[in-house]
Enzyme design. Structure first.
Site, PDB file in Angstrom:
ATOM      1  N   PHE A 289     -54.654 -35.672  -3.113  1.00 12.13           N
ATOM      2  CA  PHE A 289     -55.907 -34.964  -2.828  1.00 12.13           C
ATOM      3  C   PHE A 289     -55.720 -33.501  -3.191  1.00 12.13           C
ATOM      4  CE2 PHE A 289     -58.911 -32.562  -0.330  1.00 12.13           C
ATOM      5  CZ  PHE A 289     -60.074 -33.313  -0.437  1.00 12.13           C
TER       6      PHE A 289
ATOM      7  N   ASP B 188     -48.997 -28.448  -5.115  1.00  9.78           N
ATOM      8  CA  ASP B 188     -50.128 -28.190  -4.237  1.00  9.78           C
ATOM      9  C   ASP B 188     -49.567 -28.126  -2.817  1.00  9.78           C
ATOM     10  OD1 ASP B 188     -52.171 -28.469  -2.385  1.00  9.78           O
ATOM     11  OD2 ASP B 188     -53.349 -29.843  -3.616  1.00  9.78           O
TER      12      ASP B 188
ATOM     13  N   LYS C 277     -55.260 -23.081   3.571  1.00  4.77           N
ATOM     14  CA  LYS C 277     -55.229 -23.580   4.954  1.00  4.77           C
ATOM     15  C   LYS C 277     -54.564 -22.588   5.928  1.00  4.77           C
ATOM     16  CE  LYS C 277     -55.818 -28.596   4.305  1.00  4.77           C
ATOM     17  NZ  LYS C 277     -57.066 -28.835   5.036  1.00  4.77           N
TER      18      LYS C 277
END
Length: 406
Positions: free
Chosen positions: A143, A228, A257
């Site tokens: 993702f 990532d 995040k």
């Protein structure tokens, strides 16, 4: 103010009236938080093991973050990238000193940081090898965000259905299967993109052998390796960035995040050589690197990037894993508990396949917030500074939640 907009009238039903229906939120409406506790409109309290999906890495209402935000709010919020600003330069300086990177590009989210990375790998390949070298490989179940480009690099077809035609030149290998990557990588590959721990794909850590093999294949084919670290970054795994515990260095790293502790900010980190392809005008972001976000992120970085904090992540992780395994055995619900640091997944056994959401909902009933990672994994991503008392209280509540459905 009309009655219609009076505070007490906002409920879950209001969401259905005024919001696009792409989410299905809880009936609870949280109102305030402190540390790893949250209170809803009705005064019920919850232990937060969800961390806003690995975002509130220092919990709620952290004094250093609140102070940084208030101090900067009195100075300057936004300038645009026609100018630079001190908090952005300070943050970029810290990030480059603490990592492999020489250069930083700021964005507002993980999806935007990844979008920048995926554009950069193509631009770099185009500049250095020519237009044929444009193929990106990532992994099934990965993702990487929700823009059309990042969702295509992600390896979950359910997120691209109905959005065709899709950007091309992207293929997917099996995660933790080096032969699968070897079969499709070539001199036309400009980059391999991977999460050090697959997050949405089920909290699956990369094996050491796999990650080293991926690095070697990238080197062999002059392809860039993109990590990532949107979910694994900023202390989540017990290292500032997960690559630091893997004996492999990427060429580009994305982070978001936890980086803002709840304030929207993201970044792409890379080397001088690769960064050179983003000349003025090639890429940009109106809000990226705004002083408010960078001021908060500086406070987050200073608080998390200490040996004590990173070690405590590992200590707390061991405590939580042991208890989750115990709960899993006692109620016969989990086949294993996996992950790194405070990004953990309790994997549902045969009997409970497809039922992860039930555990989230039972958690709400018993005053604890957890997440899912797919249909078969209950995910925990609590604050890195969660106290032992909050851990114990939260796990007791979680056990009651499990007992209620098992």
């Amino acid at each position: 103010m009309s009655d219609k907009s009076a505070h007490s009238n906002y409920t879950r039903a209001t969401f259905d009236e005024v919001m696009v229906p792409n989410y299905n939120p809880a009936t609870i409406i949280p109102e305030r938080g402190d540390g790893s506790r949250v209170w809803d409109q009705d005064g019920n309290d919850y232990v937060d093991f969800a961390g806003g999906i690995a975002v509130t890495a220092l919990g709620h209402n952290h004094p250093a973050l609140v102070k940084a935000l208030k101090d900067q709010a009195d100075k300057i919020w936004h300038l645009s990238n026609v100018f630079t600003n001190k908090p952005a330069l300070e943050l970029a300086d810290k990030l480059t000193k603490a990592t492999f990177a020489d250069k930083v590009f700021f964005a507002n989210s993980g999806g935007e940081a990844n979008e920048a990375a995926f554009k950069l790998v193509r631009k770099y390949a185009h500049d250095n090898f020519g237009p044929e070298k444009s193929e990106i490989i990532s992994f099934k179940q990965s993702f990487h965000g929700r823009t059309l480009f990042t969702v295509c690099v992600g390896g979950q077809p359910k997120y691209t259905e109905g959005f065709e035609p899709l950007p091309g030149g992207i293929s997917h290998a099996e995660y933790n299967n080096l032969q699968s990557l070897e079969a499709i990588i070539s001199d036309k590959t400009c980059a391999v993109v991977m999460e050090p721990v697959q997050g949405e794909g089920g909290i699956v850590p990369a094996t050491e052998e796999f990650v080293k093999g991926v690095r070697a294949l990238c080197d062999k084919h002059n392809a860039l390796l993109v990590f990532d670290e949107v979910q694994t970054g900023v202390g989540r795994t017990g290292h500032l960035y997960a690559y630091m515990g893997m004996g492999v260095t990427p060429d580009i790293l994305t982070t978001a995040k936890a980086m803002g502790g709840g304030f929207p900010i993201g970044a792409m980190l890379t080397t001088d050589k690769i960064a050179a392809s983003f000349v003025p005008g090639t890429h940009g972001s109106t809000y990226g690197g705004n002083p408010l976000g960078c001021a908060v992120s500086n406070a987050v970085f200073d608080t998390i990037n200490t040996p004590e904090m990173l070690q405590s992540v590992l200590d707390k992780s061991a405590k939580i894993v042991a208890r989750l395994e115990e709960i899993g055995k006692k109620y016969d619900v989990f086949s294993s508990v996996r992950g790194r640091g405070l990004l953990l997944g309790a994997v549902l056994n045969e009997k409970w396949q497809g039922k992860a959401r039930q555990f989230i909902e039972a958690g709400w009933q018993h005053g604890v917030m957890v997440l899912v990672a797919g249909m078969n994994v209950v995910r925990l991503a609590p604050a890195l500074n969660i106290t032992d008392e909050e851990i114990e209280d939260g796990l007791n509540r979680f056990e009651k939640a499990v007992a209620s459905i098992a």
